[in-house]
Motif scaffolding. Structure first.
Motif, PDB file in Angstrom:
ATOM      1  N   THR A 176       2.606  -5.386   3.688  1.00  0.00           N
ATOM      2  CA  THR A 176       3.434  -4.328   3.380  1.00  0.00           C
ATOM      3  C   THR A 176       4.037  -4.001   5.039  1.00  0.00           C
ATOM      4  O   THR A 176       5.259  -3.750   5.297  1.00  0.00           O
ATOM      5  CB  THR A 176       2.913  -2.866   3.166  1.00  0.00           C
ATOM      6  OG1 THR A 176       1.537  -2.752   4.069  1.00  0.00           O
ATOM      7  CG2 THR A 176       2.360  -2.992   1.732  1.00  0.00           C
ATOM      8  N   ALA A 180       8.119  -4.150   5.659  1.00  0.00           N
ATOM      9  CA  ALA A 180       8.890  -2.908   6.065  1.00  0.00           C
ATOM     10  C   ALA A 180       9.612  -3.183   7.384  1.00  0.00           C
ATOM     11  O   ALA A 180      10.649  -2.643   7.578  1.00  0.00           O
ATOM     12  CB  ALA A 180       7.707  -1.861   6.430  1.00  0.00           C
ATOM     13  N   LEU A 193       7.437   0.723  -0.700  1.00  0.00           N
ATOM     14  CA  LEU A 193       5.932   0.313  -0.179  1.00  0.00           C
ATOM     15  C   LEU A 193       5.132   0.095  -1.289  1.00  0.00           C
ATOM     16  O   LEU A 193       4.368  -0.865  -1.289  1.00  0.00           O
ATOM     17  CB  LEU A 193       5.636   1.525   0.685  1.00  0.00           C
ATOM     18  CG  LEU A 193       6.204   1.780   1.982  1.00  0.00           C
ATOM     19  CD1 LEU A 193       5.741   3.035   2.610  1.00  0.00           C
ATOM     20  CD2 LEU A 193       6.033   0.528   2.757  1.00  0.00           C
TER      21      LEU A 193
END
Length: 577
Positions: A176, A180, A193
């Motif tokens: 993640t 991101a 997410l």
């Protein structure tokens, strides 16, 4: 923005040496590696006790040294949690390797998970499963590491790091944090997410997503040479799970479903950066070795994150006896009499006698006639389970023991590490990125959080009328995958095949009562995943104190699903045919 292509190179501390090189066998943007399964904390803690300069995954350092030239050639980034209990030490070792090989990659590490010196700040720290306060534990904490989210990884990559070393982050944070950074997500992009967390959960255990630890392994091509998985994560969080063309194994809805159901505690999957709702997740075959993962939703994360505390827990020894042929019950009873006599005056904290396997009728060789009887003991004082007072008396039972007794000491006074899972406020952690020059970047965590209200209520099995049935093993018509969460085991089942009839039958067959027949007296939760056509169970307490110290032959409950798949149930003839 194109999807980010993230390959995984490790699923635990001693995953295969070629993992990093294998993950770079084709084009990738980033390679991640997860080295910190919960029992790994035990190993790293023991190594650090012997040498304070250690505490990181030395196996990763060997992989990095071997494959760093290829990493540079591929122009890929690398993010791993191999820092374990000493991310700063591993970061320095990586810089040393890079200098020796003439490369100029930038290495950063992430800190803030280690709160050993701050435990008094967090109150009673109740046990995650039974609520007891830490003060009742009876052990002095040796490590205390909170599960960080992915924003430290994002910040390190934004600062120009090519290699990011973390300590204890969640398994999914490795992916993640990368996604991101790549897509420029903000901390409130909940659905994106959440999709990345789901994709991360599929790839975090390496070849388990390409046919490893898979109940359908007999149909997996090149099952002896499994490749590592890749997640192609799009800007909206949807993902394609795939692998390099040259790698063995396969990526199918079944292999992906197996990993989605691994080590979860229900449809709601908690992460420090987002709360993930997997209830409606779907897996669809897009092409050969390409499975689309979609339908994942996200909401704000809980204000707390998991904290894993470990402590020296004494020592463990085990001796494996074998009984052969006839009169097995009498032989086991006689052995237990000897074990009780030998251990009567010992100060033990645990004593287990486990009988493993059942001899076949009319055996063709000696080994088909044998049963293993494993005797395991733990004590705070090494001498209580040492060679003189425990091992020697047990291995000396040849003459007074049952006929055919032979024996093999397996572990002699190995250190035990006790494990205490609890929760701490995420905002209380000092989450920081540390660059090569020693400068620090404070990590901005998610500002919006919501109290976790628990998993949805456990749902009962549907009733069903099935006319012509035959008793046969469940595994003939259902896949299964299990995992460990402290002292609990989770198990998921889904049909072999996609027929509506198979799903209708499975929903009726897999009930809490059926599981309670072999695990009586424990709490069992049951949920359904309609998108996966899966029944999911959490069986509480059957793994004792957890994998690091329970003394079970199968410490992490890896075989619970296969045991249940071997049980006989009434299966409709149409499914068997």
């Amino acid at each position: 923005m194109a999807a980010v292509r993230i390959a995984n190179c490790a699923g635990w501390l001693w995953d295969r040496f070629s993992g990093l090189r294998d993950a770079l066998a084709g084009p990738v943007d980033v390679v991640t590696g997860d080295y910190l399964a919960e029992p790994t904390l035990r190993q790293l803690a023991l190594e650090r006790r012997k040498d304070p300069a250690l505490g990181y995954a030395r196996s990763f350092l060997a992989q990095f040294t071997d494959a760093v030239d290829l990493l540079v050639e591929r122009d890929a980034r690398l993010v791993v949690d191999a820092g374990g209990l000493n991310p700063a030490g591993l970061a320095e070792e990586c810089r040393r390797v890079l200098a020796e090989k003439g490369h100029t990659l930038v290495v950063a590490h992430v800190e803030g998970d280690d709160v050993l010196g701050r435990l008094d700040e967090f109150g009673s720290l109740p046990h995650l499963d039974d609520g007891r306060p830490l003060a009742d534990w009876g052990h002095d904490a040796g490590t205390a590491n909170a599960y960080l989210g992915g924003w430290g990884i994002t910040a390190a990559l934004e600062a120009g790091a090519d290699v990011v070393i973390t300590g204890r982050v969640t398994d999914a944070s490795l992916t993640t944090g990368v996604a991101a950074w790549w897509h420029g997500w903000g901390p409130e992009d909940w659905d994106a997410l959440a999709g990345a967390v789901a994709a991360a959960h599929v790839i975090e255990c390496g070849p388990q997503a390409t046919g490893g630890n898979f109940s359908g392994f007999t149909e997996v091509p090149r099952v002896d040479d499994l490749g590592y998985p890749i997640a192609e994560i799009a800007a909206d969080g949807t993902a394609v799970i795939t692998k390099h063309d040259v790698a063995g194994g396969t990526v199918t809805p079944d292999t992906v479903t197996a990993q989605l159901l691994y080590e979860i505690q229900g449809p709601i999957y908690l992460n420090p950066d987002v709360t993930v709702d997997l209830a409606d997740v779907t897996v669809t075959q897009e092409g050969p070795d390409r499975v689309v993962l979609a339908g994942v939703r996200g909401t704000p994360p809980s204000p707390t994150t998991k904290l894993a505390i470990t402590a020296p827990g004494g020592f463990e020894s085990s001796v494996s006896f074998y009984a052969t042929g006839l009169d097995l019950e009498a032989k086991a009873a006689l052995l237990r009499t000897h074990v009780d006599r030998i251990t009567a005056d010992l100060d033990l904290s645990l004593l287990r006698v486990d009988r493993i396997g059942t001899p076949v009728e009319d055996p063709r060789d000696q080994w088909e006639a044998a049963q293993q009887i494993l005797v395991t003991a733990q004590a705070q004082d090494r001498s209580q389970v040492g060679a003189e007072r425990f091992i020697a008396p047990l291995t000396g039972l040849f003459l007074p023991g049952y006929p055919g007794l032979y024996v093999n000491p397996l572990r002699v006074a190995n250190p035990v590490v006790e494990y205490w899972p609890t929760l701490v406020p995420t905002e209380a952690l000092h989450h920081e990125v540390v660059l090569a020059d020693g400068s620090r970047i404070p990590v901005k965590d998610t500002p919006v959080r919501a109290e976790f209200r628990g998993q949805p209520p456990s749902v009962p099995a549907l009733s069903g009328e099935f006319t012509t049935t035959r008793r046969a093993p469940l595994g003939l018509v259902a896949h299964g995958r299990c995992g460990d969460k402290g002292g609990n085991s989770n198990v998921g089942f889904w049909p072999r095949g996609t027929s509506d009839a198979a799903w209708a039958w499975l929903r009726a067959a897999i009930s809490t009562d059926w599981v309670a027949e072999v695990y009586p007296g424990v709490e069992i939760e049951r949920h359904e995943f309609p998108g996966l056509r899966a029944v999911h169970l959490v069986i509480h307490g059957i793994l004792g104190k957890g994998a690091s110290s329970n003394g079970r032959p199968d410490i992490a409950g890896k075989a619970v699903a296969e045991f249940l798949r071997a049980r006989y149930v009434d299966i409709p003839e149409e499914l068997l045919s």
